[in-house]
Design a protein around this motif. Structure first.
Motif, PDB file in Angstrom:
ATOM      1  N   CYS A   9     -22.176  34.802 -10.851  1.00 34.16           N
ATOM      2  CA  CYS A   9     -22.949  33.538 -10.712  1.00 34.16           C
ATOM      3  C   CYS A   9     -22.010  32.768  -9.669  1.00 34.16           C
ATOM      4  CB  CYS A   9     -22.554  32.733 -12.206  1.00 34.16           C
ATOM      5  SG  CYS A   9     -22.807  31.134 -12.303  1.00 34.16           S
ATOM      6  N   THR A  10     -22.805  31.942  -8.775  1.00 30.18           N
ATOM      7  CA  THR A  10     -22.467  31.067  -7.800  1.00 30.18           C
ATOM      8  C   THR A  10     -22.136  29.576  -8.478  1.00 30.18           C
ATOM      9  OG1 THR A  10     -24.384  30.478  -7.066  1.00 30.18           O
ATOM     10  CG2 THR A  10     -23.321  32.330  -6.006  1.00 30.18           C
ATOM     11  N   GLY A  11     -22.397  29.381  -9.563  1.00 29.14           N
ATOM     12  CA  GLY A  11     -22.400  27.938  -9.987  1.00 29.14           C
ATOM     13  C   GLY A  11     -23.264  26.965  -9.595  1.00 29.14           C
ATOM     14  N   ILE A  66     -22.173  29.376 -19.026  1.00 35.56           N
ATOM     15  CA  ILE A  66     -22.905  30.840 -18.645  1.00 35.56           C
ATOM     16  C   ILE A  66     -21.786  31.785 -19.417  1.00 35.56           C
ATOM     17  CG2 ILE A  66     -22.928  32.317 -17.013  1.00 35.56           C
ATOM     18  CD1 ILE A  66     -24.409  30.138 -15.205  1.00 35.56           C
ATOM     19  N   HIS A  67     -20.527  31.559 -18.902  1.00 32.94           N
ATOM     20  CA  HIS A  67     -19.537  32.597 -19.663  1.00 32.94           C
ATOM     21  C   HIS A  67     -19.525  32.671 -21.047  1.00 32.94           C
ATOM     22  CE1 HIS A  67     -15.554  34.543 -19.277  1.00 32.94           C
ATOM     23  NE2 HIS A  67     -15.200  33.625 -20.126  1.00 32.94           N
ATOM     24  N   ASN A  68     -19.758  31.775 -21.916  1.00 34.77           N
ATOM     25  CA  ASN A  68     -19.896  31.862 -23.391  1.00 34.77           C
ATOM     26  C   ASN A  68     -21.288  32.617 -23.798  1.00 34.77           C
ATOM     27  OD1 ASN A  68     -17.327  30.891 -23.839  1.00 34.77           O
ATOM     28  ND2 ASN A  68     -18.057  28.497 -24.413  1.00 34.77           N
ATOM     29  N   LEU A  69     -22.291  32.378 -23.065  1.00 38.12           N
ATOM     30  CA  LEU A  69     -23.299  32.962 -23.440  1.00 38.12           C
ATOM     31  C   LEU A  69     -23.695  34.426 -22.671  1.00 38.12           C
ATOM     32  CD1 LEU A  69     -25.782  29.982 -22.704  1.00 38.12           C
ATOM     33  CD2 LEU A  69     -24.916  30.791 -24.943  1.00 38.12           C
ATOM     34  N   LEU A  80     -36.602  38.297 -16.728  1.00 40.58           N
ATOM     35  CA  LEU A  80     -36.613  39.450 -16.521  1.00 40.58           C
ATOM     36  C   LEU A  80     -35.021  39.677 -16.263  1.00 40.58           C
ATOM     37  CD1 LEU A  80     -39.525  40.538 -14.443  1.00 40.58           C
ATOM     38  CD2 LEU A  80     -38.886  41.533 -16.620  1.00 40.58           C
ATOM     39  N   ASN A  81     -34.565  38.895 -15.516  1.00 33.71           N
ATOM     40  CA  ASN A  81     -32.951  39.483 -15.275  1.00 33.71           C
ATOM     41  C   ASN A  81     -32.495  37.939 -14.612  1.00 33.71           C
ATOM     42  OD1 ASN A  81     -30.734  40.817 -14.606  1.00 33.71           O
ATOM     43  ND2 ASN A  81     -31.803  42.341 -13.313  1.00 33.71           N
ATOM     44  N   TRP A  82     -31.040  37.934 -14.381  1.00 31.07           N
ATOM     45  CA  TRP A  82     -30.381  36.952 -13.696  1.00 31.07           C
ATOM     46  C   TRP A  82     -29.266  37.413 -12.763  1.00 31.07           C
ATOM     47  CZ3 TRP A  82     -25.606  34.740 -15.807  1.00 31.07           C
ATOM     48  CH2 TRP A  82     -24.918  35.627 -16.773  1.00 31.07           C
ATOM     49  N   SER A  88     -29.026  33.788 -21.669  1.00 31.82           N
ATOM     50  CA  SER A  88     -30.253  34.002 -22.475  1.00 31.82           C
ATOM     51  C   SER A  88     -31.688  33.855 -22.047  1.00 31.82           C
ATOM     52  CB  SER A  88     -29.812  33.120 -23.672  1.00 31.82           C
ATOM     53  OG  SER A  88     -29.649  31.713 -23.359  1.00 31.82           O
ATOM     54  N   ARG A  89     -31.781  32.762 -21.209  1.00 27.75           N
ATOM     55  CA  ARG A  89     -33.244  32.347 -20.676  1.00 27.75           C
ATOM     56  C   ARG A  89     -33.640  33.372 -19.470  1.00 27.75           C
ATOM     57  NH1 ARG A  89     -36.063  28.127 -22.057  1.00 27.75           N
ATOM     58  NH2 ARG A  89     -34.243  27.110 -22.825  1.00 27.75           N
ATOM     59  N   GLN A  90     -32.738  33.757 -18.819  1.00 28.53           N
ATOM     60  CA  GLN A  90     -33.043  34.719 -17.532  1.00 28.53           C
ATOM     61  C   GLN A  90     -34.147  34.108 -16.634  1.00 28.53           C
ATOM     62  OE1 GLN A  90     -32.431  38.757 -18.372  1.00 28.53           O
ATOM     63  NE2 GLN A  90     -30.842  38.444 -19.681  1.00 28.53           N
ATOM     64  N   TRP A  91     -34.124  34.796 -15.479  1.00 26.99           N
ATOM     65  CA  TRP A  91     -35.044  34.146 -14.491  1.00 26.99           C
ATOM     66  C   TRP A  91     -36.260  35.292 -14.200  1.00 26.99           C
ATOM     67  CZ3 TRP A  91     -34.139  29.859 -11.242  1.00 26.99           C
ATOM     68  CH2 TRP A  91     -33.203  28.944 -11.703  1.00 26.99           C
TER      69      TRP A  91
END
Lengths: 350, 186
Positions: A271-273, A212-215, A261-263, A253-256
């Motif tokens: 992010c809680t991993g 997630i960090h790299n994206l 819409l968002n993440w 990149s995909r989002q929720w």
């Protein structure tokens, strides 16, 4: 019009290969059993929120869902009969999706699927028996893939991930819940192309191939050293416990939230991993950078251990230095050492 | 003629290792908790410095393993028995008589042996963090990426504390020995 929208939605997930058609001209659907064990049902709800394809398209064109205790109309012995029938009559054809951990303590009696021949059919037995005849076994959600949070310490139910109770490869689709696209994408790949490329944790690389960090859209804030100090600030959330650097998923990149819409990070929370194999015990505390350290009888944050280490070292050195000065050892040693140097210097001058 | 205590290769190794280790620890702690107070311009620079220094440290340690005689730093049986007690009695101010040891005292031997295991351990974990996808199976053995980060941090705290102790004892226990790490001779 509705059908067209659905077909277009399905096409957006990738080019579907030729599928076998039934006699009435419709494509043959793949049988699927969705088994819910110790779960909050979050993953089946996530699947219901899928858009491309949506759940309707998925069930009309791709999958024949024979069993899902959240959605099916049948109940009791009628539902169990369906499960038994597919297990015995379509062995080697169906995809088994398991959502939730599998409790193994007390012979698995912490979770029942239902009654079979008048006796309780435990989730443990159901998973093992159904997995034996399945074409593919897919564990959906972090409970089924990693065993948590139900398997967290002290784990009285002996909950385990699916891969720990079945003697065959399991495709892991983690997340709490798993993203609708991760579920539908994996299932579509299984139907159309077979097993997708998997990483060492048996996750589809297409969804879990990068951290997630790299994206992350806020990566440049991290690189530049712009950090949020509290939740709600629009900077990199690394210092307040973001688990993006240790979690593989394409959330940025995909989002929720339906139409991508968002993440969490977009909403200014770390992010809680949740897709990480360490979720939940070793990604908690969620708002701390490092997991806690468990010492006998006490649990402390890693930062406090570091601070205590520094203080103990400083105290030890300080006390020893005081002892050295008080006993005159240090003065004596330095006098001896420097005196020797002076003597050598004088000898050389002679 | 004073006695040769540290030959040139040993001194060279020591003075290459010192800045490498200090930079590695400083940038490592910065990456764990980035703060402008530590004097580094940004995380990007810190990461670059950290991994370049990490590569150098790996090379240095490999050279050390290849070249150095390890028998003189690994404790012998007597170092854990009578020698240790006499060393502790002196350092805890229970006796004024300073015990004599062949080259390194039991405390030094235990410290150097600790580093013999701790440095490669931290280096290994560092490389796991640098190539997380390639080492996924290894990372699983250590309890996952976040746990690897915690292990690196805790090992670095231990490393820093042990270096502080080493520097303190080097400065206070024997001027002759301190001189020898610069000149080679006591």
């Amino acid at each position: 019009m509705r059908t067209k929208t659905r077909r277009r939605g399905l096409a957006r997930t990738g080019r579907a290969p030729q599928t076998q058609e039934t006699g009435n001209g419709r494509p043959e659907k793949h049988p699927l059993v969705w088994l819910e064990t110790n779960t909050c049902h979050g993953d089946i709800l996530s699947l219901l929120n899928s858009y491309h394809p949506d759940f309707g398209t998925l069930t009309q064109e791709l999958l024949e869902i024979y069993f899902t205790n959240t959605l099916m109309a049948a109940h009791g012995s009628q539902a169990i009969e369906v499960l038994e029938k597919i297990r015995l009559e379509r062995s080697g054809e169906y995809i088994l999706v398991v959502e939730g951990t599998v409790p193994t303590a007390a012979g698995g009696r912490y979770a029942f699927i239902g009654l079979r021949d008048g006796k309780p059919w435990t989730a443990l037995d159901a998973v093992v028996e159904l997995a034996a005849g399945a074409k593919h076994v897919v564990a959906v959600g972090s409970c089924a893939t990693w065993g948590l949070p139900y398997g967290a310490h002290p784990n009285p139910t002996g909950s385990k991930p699916v891969s720990a109770v079945v003697d065959r490869p399991v495709i892991n689709v983690p997340g709490c819940p798993a993203h609708p696209d991760w579920i539908t994408g994996t299932l579509a790949h299984l139907v159309w192309y077979g097993v997708p490329e998997l990483d060492a944790e048996n996750r589809p690389v297409v969804f879990y191939g990068e951290t997630i960090h790299n994206l992350c859209q806020r990566r440049h804030y991290f690189e530049s050293g712009l950090f949020a100090r509290k939740i709600g600030e629009p900077w990199c959330l690394y210092k307040i416990g973001c688990k993006g650097p240790v979690t593989y998923a394409d959330c940025p990149s995909r989002q929720w939230c339906g139409e991508h819409l968002n993440w969490p990070v977009g909403a200014n929370t770390p992010c809680t991993g949740c897709a990480s194999p360490e979720f939940l015990e070793r990604t908690a505390p969620f708002f701390e950078h490092l997991p806690d350290v468990h010492l006998p009888g006490v649990r402390v944050t890693a930062n406090r251990v570091g601070l205590a280490g520094g203080l103990i070292t400083a105290l030890g050195i300080g006390l020893h230095l005081a002892g050295n000065l008080f006993t005159g050892r240090l003065q004596k040693e330095w006098k001896k050492g420097l005196g020797k140097t002076g003597k050598t210097f004088r000898l050389k001058r002679k | 003629m004073r006695k040769l205590r540290h030959p040139l290769p040993v001194r060279l190794f020591h003075w290459l290792l010192t800045p490498t280790m200090l930079i590695e620890l400083a940038t490592g702690f910065y990456l764990t908790n980035p703060s402008r107070r530590l004097g580094l311009p940004n995380v990007r620079s810190a990461r670059k410095i950290h991994f370049v220094t990490g590569s150098l440290l790996t090379a240095l340690f490999a050279a050390y393993l290849y070249g150095r005689n390890k028998t003189e730093i690994v404790p012998e049986r007597r170092d854990l028995g009578s020698h240790l007690w006499s060393f502790l009695a002196y350092e805890l101010f229970l006796t004024p008589k300073k015990p004599e040891f062949p080259k390194y005292n039991p405390g030094q031997k235990l410290l150097f042996t600790l580093w013999l295991f701790l440095i490669p351990f931290v280096l290994l974990l560092g490389w796991l963090l640098y190539f997380p996808q390639f080492f996924q199976k290894w990372i699983r053995l250590f309890g996952g990426l976040n746990n690897v980060r915690r292990l690196v941090y805790l090992a670095s705290v231990l490393m820093t504390a042990s270096i502080a102790g080493h520097v303190y004892f080097a400065l206070t226990s024997s001027v002759a020995h301190l001189r020898s790490i610069f000149t080679g001779r006591t």
